[in-house]
Structures are given as C-alpha cells and as structure tokens.
Design a protein around this motif. Structure first.
Motif, mmCIF file in Angstrom:
data_model
loop_
_atom_site.group_PDB
_atom_site.id
_atom_site.type_symbol
_atom_site.label_atom_id
_atom_site.label_comp_id
_atom_site.label_asym_id
_atom_site.label_seq_id
_atom_site.Cartn_x
_atom_site.Cartn_y
_atom_site.Cartn_z
ATOM 1 N N ARG A 1 0.825 -1.211 0.000
ATOM 2 C CA ARG A 1 0.000 0.000 0.000
ATOM 3 C C ARG A 1 0.860 1.263 0.000
ATOM 4 N N GLY B 1 2.003 2.226 -3.367
ATOM 5 C CA GLY B 1 1.008 2.673 -4.331
ATOM 6 C C GLY B 1 0.007 1.649 -4.806
ATOM 7 N N ALA B 2 0.017 0.432 -4.268
ATOM 8 C CA ALA B 2 -0.941 -0.577 -4.710
ATOM 9 C C ALA B 2 -2.359 -0.165 -4.308
ATOM 10 N N ALA B 3 -3.252 -0.137 -5.275
ATOM 11 C CA ALA B 3 -4.644 0.230 -4.991
ATOM 12 C C ALA B 3 -5.435 -0.964 -4.487
ATOM 13 N N PHE B 4 -4.951 -2.172 -4.785
ATOM 14 C CA PHE B 4 -5.677 -3.384 -4.425
ATOM 15 C C PHE B 4 -4.661 -4.461 -4.046
#
Length: 246
Positions: free
Chosen positions: A12, A15-18
C-alpha cells in the motif's frame, strides 16, 4: 501472519490500490479457524472470499466484520501429490538460496527469533550441571526475561527431557538448551538498510566468535537477522515446520 501484514502495508505504501492475499488450505480445526480470523484482522481485510466450503463460509460470516463472499470450486482442479509439492518447494528453495555464501557477525546486528540474542551471563553451577547432564561443553549462556538460553557445542539436537529439574532450579526460570548442530539448516532472512528481507540458510555458527555462515545471494550490508520456523535437510527438503530453537 505478521509477515503477511507487513507485506500488505508495504504494498500500500508503494502505491498498490488493491492487495489480494491468497491463503493456505489449512481450514479444519479450531487452530486453523483462529489463524484465518487473526489473519483477516491483521491485514484489515475489506473482503474475504471462501472457495468451495459452505461450512467455512457460514462460520466466517458470523465471525468477521469484513464482507464474506462464497464462490464455487472450479470444475477442473489441478491436484498435486504430497511428494510433488515437497519437490516443488525444494526447487524454489534452491532457486532463491543458491548463488553464494557469506559470514555475518551476530554480535553486530539485531537478532529476531533466536534466544542467543539475549544478554550474556555467567553461572558456573548451571554450566557444570548442563555439561555433566549432556556431556557437551557449554559455549554460550544468555539471559532473557523469564529464563536462560544455553548453547552447547554438540551436533545432535537436545531433547527437553534431558534437562533435569536441578538445572531449572539453579536458573530460577525456564532453561532452553540449543545445540550448534540443531541450528544448521534453519531458514533466515538477512535484512538490509531499507528493511528488505533477503532469504538465507544458516550453515553453521562459530560459537567462540559468534559469526554465522549463511548460504545466500545477498552480499550487501546486514542490519538484522530474522531466524524463521522452517528447517531444511538434504536437497533442501523441509525437515521441520514450527518452533525451532536457535
């Protein structure tokens, strides 16, 4: 569970959105259910998907605040034999560990998952008691809250029943005895300056200098060593999973 939560947090931050977490197939028994619930809470899961197990789905629906969904099992599933799974794990260990060796001073880094990281101390009565019981020289004694860790220069693993009551009374707490030989083959992680964990396999420890030799590809600066709960034997096959004394 802690490692999964840490990886999720890092994903997260980068930058991971999911983030999807694919868990293992251990779902039977109270221990398995506690683990799955704790894992869902630890990663703060928004949703949990149960595949092909209506009973587990019903249980988790009543246990978790996360949204719980059910999907049917695929009509065609690839089934691997136990030996095939062991072989594949062994091949992956080789892929990640082969490529180099290095020495790390355990005196100059932080240590996790090992009782040898406690504060050194001397107790001649306890030392003599352990040496007479085991017939092996004591090379290191450390103290931690509630007990002591004793490292003996022996190849074989020391069984709990070999440490008699006299040694426990002398120590005034629990006594953990670790042999140099039983440390060999324990999986570990060498942590660099940025907190990245690099896989390593403990080959041996010089108990006089407290320098550990690892099989690993990582050759950078080590800030911390984390000892794991898997021990490998010949051809990188798993011998032990669970609590390993180092």
């Amino acid at each position: 569970m802690t490692a999964v939560a840490s990886l999720r947090a890092r994903a997260r931050r980068e930058g991971a959105a999911f983030v999807a977490v694919d868990t293992d197939g251990w779902v039977r028994g109270w221990g398995a259910l506690e683990y799955k619930i704790d894992l869902a809470r630890g990663v703060n899961a928004d949703a949990v998907v149960v595949v092909g197990d209506p009973e587990l789905y019903s249980f988790l629906q009543k246990s978790l605040e996360s949204s719980v969904y059910y999907v049917r099992s695929p009509s065609v599933q690839a089934v691997r034999r136990v030996e095939d799974r062991r072989r594949l794990r062994s091949e992956n260990y080789i892929r990640f560990l082969e490529g180099g060796e290095r020495e790390v001073s355990l005196k100059s880094v932080k240590i996790q998952g090992a009782c040898i990281g406690g504060a050194p101390f001397e107790d001649e009565r306890l030392k003599s008691s352990i040496e007479s019981q085991l017939g092996s020289p004591v090379k290191l004694m450390t103290r931690y809250p509630g007990g002591v860790c004793i490292v003996v220069d022996a190849e074989r693993q020391v069984e709990p029943h070999e440490i008699k009551g006299a040694a426990r009374k002398i120590a005034g707490g629990e006594v953990i005895v670790v042999s140099r030989g039983s440390m060999k083959g324990v999986l570990a992680a060498l942590v660099d300056e940025e907190g990245v964990e690099h896989p390593a396999l403990l080959l041996d420890v010089d108990l006089d200098s407290m320098k550990a030799r690892f099989k690993t590809r990582f050759q950078g600066e080590v800030k911390k060593v984390i000892f794991g709960r898997v021990k490998l034997g010949e051809e990188y096959y798993e011998e032990i999973r669970g609590r390993i004394l180092v």
